[in-house]
Structure formats: structure tokens, C-alpha cells
Scaffold this motif. Structure first.
Motif, PDB file in Angstrom:
ATOM      1  N   ASN A  26       0.828  -1.207   0.000  1.00 40.48           N
ATOM      2  CA  ASN A  26       0.000   0.000   0.000  1.00 40.48           C
ATOM      3  C   ASN A  26       0.862   1.257   0.000  1.00 40.48           C
ATOM      4  OD1 ASN A  26      -2.268  -1.581   0.022  1.00 40.48           O
ATOM      5  ND2 ASN A  26      -2.676  -1.335   2.197  1.00 40.48           N
ATOM      6  N   TYR A  27       1.893   1.258   0.834  1.00 40.91           N
ATOM      7  CA  TYR A  27       2.799   2.409   0.909  1.00 40.91           C
ATOM      8  C   TYR A  27       3.446   2.671  -0.450  1.00 40.91           C
ATOM      9  CZ  TYR A  27       6.902   5.175   2.199  1.00 40.91           C
ATOM     10  OH  TYR A  27       7.879   6.142   2.268  1.00 40.91           O
ATOM     11  N   ASP A  34       1.028   2.914  -9.095  1.00 42.61           N
ATOM     12  CA  ASP A  34       0.984   1.796 -10.033  1.00 42.61           C
ATOM     13  C   ASP A  34       1.034   0.500  -9.220  1.00 42.61           C
ATOM     14  OD1 ASP A  34       1.704  -0.340 -11.736  1.00 42.61           O
ATOM     15  OD2 ASP A  34       2.980   0.926 -12.996  1.00 42.61           O
ATOM     16  N   MET A  35      -0.099  -0.207  -9.156  1.00 43.48           N
ATOM     17  CA  MET A  35      -0.184  -1.407  -8.304  1.00 43.48           C
ATOM     18  C   MET A  35       0.807  -2.485  -8.733  1.00 43.48           C
ATOM     19  SD  MET A  35      -1.397  -2.698  -5.593  1.00 43.48           S
ATOM     20  CE  MET A  35      -2.853  -1.792  -5.107  1.00 43.48           C
ATOM     21  N   ASP A  40       5.805  -5.396  -7.513  1.00 45.77           N
ATOM     22  CA  ASP A  40       7.167  -5.783  -7.911  1.00 45.77           C
ATOM     23  C   ASP A  40       8.196  -5.286  -6.898  1.00 45.77           C
ATOM     24  OD1 ASP A  40       6.170  -7.006 -10.168  1.00 45.77           O
ATOM     25  OD2 ASP A  40       6.798  -5.411 -11.559  1.00 45.77           O
ATOM     26  N   LEU A  41       8.025  -4.042  -6.457  1.00 46.32           N
ATOM     27  CA  LEU A  41       8.964  -3.465  -5.484  1.00 46.32           C
ATOM     28  C   LEU A  41       8.913  -4.219  -4.162  1.00 46.32           C
ATOM     29  CD1 LEU A  41       8.338   0.328  -6.224  1.00 46.32           C
ATOM     30  CD2 LEU A  41      10.372  -0.998  -6.829  1.00 46.32           C
ATOM     31  N   VAL A  42       7.714  -4.592  -3.734  1.00 46.76           N
ATOM     32  CA  VAL A  42       7.559  -5.356  -2.492  1.00 46.76           C
ATOM     33  C   VAL A  42       8.247  -6.711  -2.637  1.00 46.76           C
ATOM     34  CG1 VAL A  42       5.886  -6.538  -1.011  1.00 46.76           C
ATOM     35  CG2 VAL A  42       5.458  -4.187  -1.732  1.00 46.76           C
TER      36      VAL A  42
END
Length: 169
Positions: A26-27, A34-35, A40-42
Motif C-alpha cells: 500500500n505504501y 501503479d499497483m 514488484d517493489l515489495v
């Protein structure tokens, strides 16, 4: 003193994932809008946590994940800027600018990118969120979890450093 379990244990890692993946996603979504990118970052952040599991304390796992994800996001923003700049340059078939002007512009952009890279992580984050993502100080304060005054201070210091490095700003 209780011995802290290792993040390298799959059960412990899974628990950290369950506790933090949704709030981190969420952060990052609030940061980038961009979900798919946020997910991807998570995922990449958790991979980096697993790779560093023997070095990170459980009590520091959340802060490690949020810092890594934020840094990965800043890298994405910087990469997008480079791609956009390259696209703009390659779409110009011909130009009225002199070769000297083009060279000066290129040197200036390199100076600017280096100066931005030299900012502290907190200053760079606020600067890019404001100048690239067009976020207001209030939006940045909410996203980063600091006061508007702190955002103003970081932005002021970032601009001061950039002016010192680049005489023209």
C-alpha cells in the motif's frame, strides 16, 4: 536476554511477510500510483531481505523492507527520467541549437543528475516526489510519515545543496 530468532528460518520469514507485505504494498502504491510496480517493489524488497536474512534483526525487518522498497522506487524514477530524456533526444530529427548549446545542455543534465544522486536519501525522496511526481508537501508528509514542516526543511536543504553544486538553479 531472549535470543532473537533468525529471519533465515522460513517460518519467521513467512511471519514477517504476513505482517508487513500488505502495508508495504500500500505504501509503495501510494508512492508510485501503479499497483503492478508496487507489487514488484515489495517482492524485490522481500528477496533482498531473504538475501540479507543473517544480517537483519527481526526488530529491524520492517524498516529494512520500507527503506529497500523506497530506494528501489527512487531507482525506477531515475531510470524513467533517463528513458524519457533519451526518447526526447532521439525523436528530434534535426535541431536549430548549436552543437555548443547541445553540449552545454548535456553537461548541465549530467551535473544535475549527479547533484540529485548526491543528496541524502531523505532529501532526494522529497525532491523527486515533489518535482517528478508533482506531489504537494502535504501529500509527501502523509506518504513518508513526517510533518509538512519536515518536508519543507528537507526540500529547502535539497534545493540549497543543488544550488551549491549547480550554479544556475
Amino acid at each position: 536476554m531472549k535470543h532473537e530468532e533468525s529471519i533465515c528460518k522460513p517460518k519467521v520469514f513467512a511471519e514477517i511477510f504476513d505482517n508487513h507485505s500488505e502495508s508495504l504494498r500500500n505504501y509503495m502504491y501510494y508512492k508510485c500510483g501503479d499497483m503492478h510496480l508496487a507489487e514488484d517493489l515489495v517482492q524485490e524488497s522481500f528477496v533482498k531481505l531473504w538475501q540479507s536474512c543473517s544480517k537483519v534483526l527481526i526488530s529491524k525487518a520492517k524498516s529494512f523492507l520500507f527503506t529497500v522498497a523506497s530506494n528501489l522506487f527512487l531507482n525506477v524514477v531515475a531510470h524513467k527520467k533517463v528513458v524519457l530524456k533519451h526518447q526526447k533526444q532521439t525523436t528530434k530529427q534535426y535541431t536549430k541549437e548549436t552543437p555548443e548549446f547541445i553540449l552545454e545542455e548535456k553537461e548541465f543534465m549530467e551535473k544535475l543528475q549527479n547533484a540529485i544522486a548526491d543528496l541524502s536519501e531523505k532529501q532526494r525522496e522529497v525532491f523527486l516526489l515533489n518535482r517528478i511526481d508533482k506531489k504537494t508537501y502535504t501529500e509527501i508528509a502523509e506518504m513518508v510519515g513526517i510533518s509538512v514542516k519536515a518536508v519543507e526543511k528537507r526540500m529547502s536543504l535539497a534545493l540549497k545543496k543543488l544550488r551549491e553544486k549547480i550554479d544556475v538553479l
